[in-house]
Structures are given as structure tokens and as C-alpha cells.
Design an enzyme around this catalytic site. Structure first.
Site, PDB file in Angstrom:
ATOM      1  N   TYR A  71      59.818  35.678  38.604  1.00 24.08           N
ATOM      2  CA  TYR A  71      59.122  35.051  39.708  1.00 24.08           C
ATOM      3  C   TYR A  71      60.028  34.760  40.963  1.00 24.08           C
ATOM      4  O   TYR A  71      61.027  34.238  40.718  1.00 24.08           O
ATOM      5  CB  TYR A  71      58.424  33.743  39.295  1.00 24.08           C
TER       6      TYR A  71
ATOM      7  N   SER B  97      45.952  34.339  36.536  1.00 27.21           N
ATOM      8  CA  SER B  97      44.873  34.588  37.801  1.00 27.21           C
ATOM      9  C   SER B  97      43.497  33.876  37.367  1.00 27.21           C
ATOM     10  O   SER B  97      42.522  34.672  37.571  1.00 27.21           O
ATOM     11  CB  SER B  97      44.869  35.997  37.901  1.00 27.21           C
TER      12      SER B  97
ATOM     13  N   LEU C 259      41.742  31.686  38.840  1.00 23.27           N
ATOM     14  CA  LEU C 259      40.950  31.482  39.915  1.00 23.27           C
ATOM     15  C   LEU C 259      40.575  32.705  40.824  1.00 23.27           C
ATOM     16  O   LEU C 259      40.263  32.499  41.637  1.00 23.27           O
ATOM     17  CB  LEU C 259      41.823  30.438  40.826  1.00 23.27           C
ATOM     18  N   ALA C 260      40.980  33.936  40.125  1.00 30.08           N
ATOM     19  CA  ALA C 260      40.895  35.125  41.011  1.00 30.08           C
ATOM     20  C   ALA C 260      41.321  35.182  42.178  1.00 30.08           C
ATOM     21  O   ALA C 260      40.685  35.631  43.148  1.00 30.08           O
ATOM     22  CB  ALA C 260      39.484  35.352  40.721  1.00 30.08           C
TER      23      ALA C 260
ATOM     24  N   GLY D  60      41.282  32.958  44.493  1.00 30.37           N
ATOM     25  CA  GLY D  60      40.245  32.166  45.530  1.00 30.37           C
ATOM     26  C   GLY D  60      39.221  32.986  46.011  1.00 30.37           C
ATOM     27  O   GLY D  60      38.600  32.725  47.054  1.00 30.37           O
TER      28      GLY D  60
ATOM     29  N   THR E  17      36.194  30.824  46.061  1.00 25.82           N
ATOM     30  CA  THR E  17      36.481  29.278  46.599  1.00 25.82           C
ATOM     31  C   THR E  17      37.299  29.057  47.806  1.00 25.82           C
ATOM     32  O   THR E  17      38.139  28.207  47.999  1.00 25.82           O
ATOM     33  CB  THR E  17      37.283  28.620  45.311  1.00 25.82           C
TER      34      THR E  17
END
Length: 325
Positions: free
Chosen positions: A61, A230, A232-233, A235, A238
């Protein structure tokens, strides 16, 4: 009592994992700055305030900087390490002077990766180590040797995998004396093929499902915690711009907003609650570094409990863009 596997093993009681992909700067190459540290501190504070005491890392990361900046946060807060669970991953190697991008589950690389993560995180141990992506050249006995050395040295307490199917897990588990505790897969309201796999048995619609057959049931039977990356895909339902979005995304976003307003909660809580409603007790990993958005996730477990079967299926059908058949 509605326990999930990691809680049953007394590893963590955090129903949502904070993923550190957004920490350490915008790319792998720029040096860390004071702004990066401030951003990390605010994200960690928001996660803790939202009840997230488990943190997901990987050695890749932001080129290792996510672990490094998190280590700086730990160093500045004595006592925090013992109150949280740290999970990291290894096995992905980017292109370098030795070769192209590749996967590496060799004993030498696993041991070297863990030492690097511990150094960057400024801690003596990882609570959980996951193998990041399947390596076609993996040798289970060699992995077992690496795990045994890490366990005996106290550097890693538990082991798991990521993005693996049933057969890969079973093959690896046969070489290990202790059970694998987690498998991290992409799962979300957008990527709902984990549910499709069960719904479309003996139907033509199931031919295009990519989620591994039997994986959900295997993990439930073997008490392996399913974690959802992932979740929340990004966002998509949202807050992300709907310009150019499909009709299914627009309608699902409207339904998420309607449910959130009616239940006096947030869209993020609805989206995560949908995932957590599943009886596999899926543990979402959220990757945003925005403190406000992190806090908007804290009601997810409650919304999962409150969500009706009809609401769950309404969201599922909306996201698929068609009724369940």
C-alpha cells in the site's frame, strides 16, 4: 449472541475493519510529509471513534508508506497497539530490477515481507497475516515452514488468505497445523456475485458469476472469517458523481438515500448494513481516509440488524438492475 468468526476466536470484536489503502500519500513515490501524518491521525481517530479497532494493511500500500505512516501514529500514542488488531498482507511484488510484476509465496519472501511490515509499523507482531493473491508457483509445505517460523518467533499470531477459492484454501490448510482464520474477497452491493452464486443455482443466469462456487459455504463451515474489500464500492451509491452512471446505479443510489432518510442514518450504513445482513457475518473493509465518511459507517451493524428481508432484496434487485428470478 451473534458472533462472527474472529470474535469467536477472541481476535477482535470490531465488526468493521479500517483499511489503510488511503494513507501514505497519493502515490508510491513521493516522500511522506507532515500533512500525510495529520491525515493518518485524523483517519485513525475517526475509525476508533466509530468503533473500528481492527486495521488492515498490505506491504504494497502506497509502496509501504501506509504502514510507515501508521507506525508513526502508533509511536506517538503509547498503549494504542495493545488495544487494536493489526492485519497485513504479503505476496504481491511489483516490477523491479529482478523481474515483472508477480506473486511470491516463497518462504524467503514471506519472511522478508513480514520483517519489513513490522519495521514500518514499529511493532513486534502482526495479529493476522494474509497471503494477498494466489501464487501459481506456491508450495503449501514451504508456506507452512514460513508460517511456523513466524508463529514460533512471535512475529505473527494468526494466518489467513485473500482472494482464494475453496480448493486453494483446502490445499494450503492441509499443510498447516493451525486453522486459517480469514479470507478477504471483493464483496459489496455493487459486486453482489457472492449472493448470485447461491441464487442462480441451476439457472442460465449463473453462468457468468465469477465468485468461487462453494466458497461462502466453505468459509462458514470452517469458521473462516469472510472480509469484504471495496465494501463501499468506491462510494458509487453514497456520494460519487452520477454523471454517466447506469440506470441501475442511479436507482440504487436513490433507494439507498430513501432508506437512510427513513431510518435516520447514512447511506454508508445502509450499503454496509446490506452486506453485513448476510448470515455469513461478512466483515467489511472500508478504505476511505475521509474522517467524516469513516464516521458515517458506524451505524452499519445496527442497520444490518434492522434491515428487513424485503429491504435487502429490494437493494439487491436494484443493484442488479433486474428482479430476482
Amino acid at each position: 449472541m451473534n458472533l462472527f468468526p474472529l470474535q469467536e476466536r477472541n481476535i477482535t470484536n470490531s465488526r468493521i475493519i479500517y483499511g489503510t489503502t488511503g494513507l501514505g500519500g497519493s502515490n508510491n513515490f513521493d516522500p511522506l510529509t507532515g500533512t500525510d501524518l495529520l491525515k493518518a491521525e485524523r483517519a485513525v481517530d475517526a475509525a476508533l471513534e466509530a468503533g473500528m479497532t481492527m486495521f488492515d494493511h498490505a506491504d504494497i500500500y502506497t509502496g509501504g508508506k501506509a504502514e510507515e505512516i501508521f507506525g508513526s501514529v502508533l509511536q506517538s500514542r503509547p498503549g494504542l497497539r495493545e488495544s487494536i488488531v493489526i492485519q497485513s498482507k504479503c505476496g504481491i511484488r511489483f516490477a523491479d530490477e529482478d523481474g515483472p510484476q508477480r506473486y511470491d509465496f516463497s518462504k524467503a519472501h514471506i519472511l522478508r515481507s513480514v520483517d519489513g511490515s513490522l519495521s514500518r509499523l514499529k511493532t513486534d507482531y502482526l495479529d493476522i497475516l494474509l497471503l494477498h493473491r494466489p501464487d501459481p508457483l506456491a508450495r503449501p509445505d514451504e508456506i507452512a515452514e514460513a508460517f511456523d517460523r513466524l508463529k514460533r518467533s512471535g512475529k505473527v499470531r494468526h494466518f489467513g488468505v485473500s482472494n482464494m477459492n475453496v480448493h486453494q484454501i483446502r490445499l494450503l490448510q492441509r499443510a498447516l497445523p493451525e486453522p486459517l482464520v480469514a479470507n478477504q474477497m471483493e464483496m459489496s452491493l455493487l459486486r453482489s456475485d457472492f449472493a448470485d452464486r447461491g441464487v442462480y443455482v441451476n439457472q442460465q443466469a449463473g453462468l457468468g458469476v465469477v465468485f468461487p462456487e462453494g466458497l461462502l459455504e466453505h468459509c462458514m463451515l470452517e469458521n473462516i472469517q469472510l472480509q469484504a474489500w471495496s465494501s463501499l464500492a468506491n462510494g458509487i451509491y453514497t456520494g460519487r458523481s452520477k454523471e454517466g452512471a447506469s440506470e441501475a446505479v442511479i436507482r440504487t443510489s436513490e433507494l439507498v438515500s430513501s432508506l437512510a432518510e427513513r431510518k435516520e442514518t447514512t447511506g454508508e450504513a445502509i450499503v454496509l448494513g446490506w452486506l453485513m445482513k448476510h448470515p455469513a457475518n461478512i466483515q467489511p473493509v472500508i478504505g476511505t481516509a475521509n474522517p467524516e465518511r469513516i464516521l458515517r459507517c458506524r451505524d452499519a451493524a445496527r442497520q444490518a440488524e434492522l434491515m428487513t428481508r424485503e429491504e435487502w432484496y429490494a437493494l439487491y434487485a436494484a443493484a442488479k438492475g433486474r428482479s430476482v428470478t
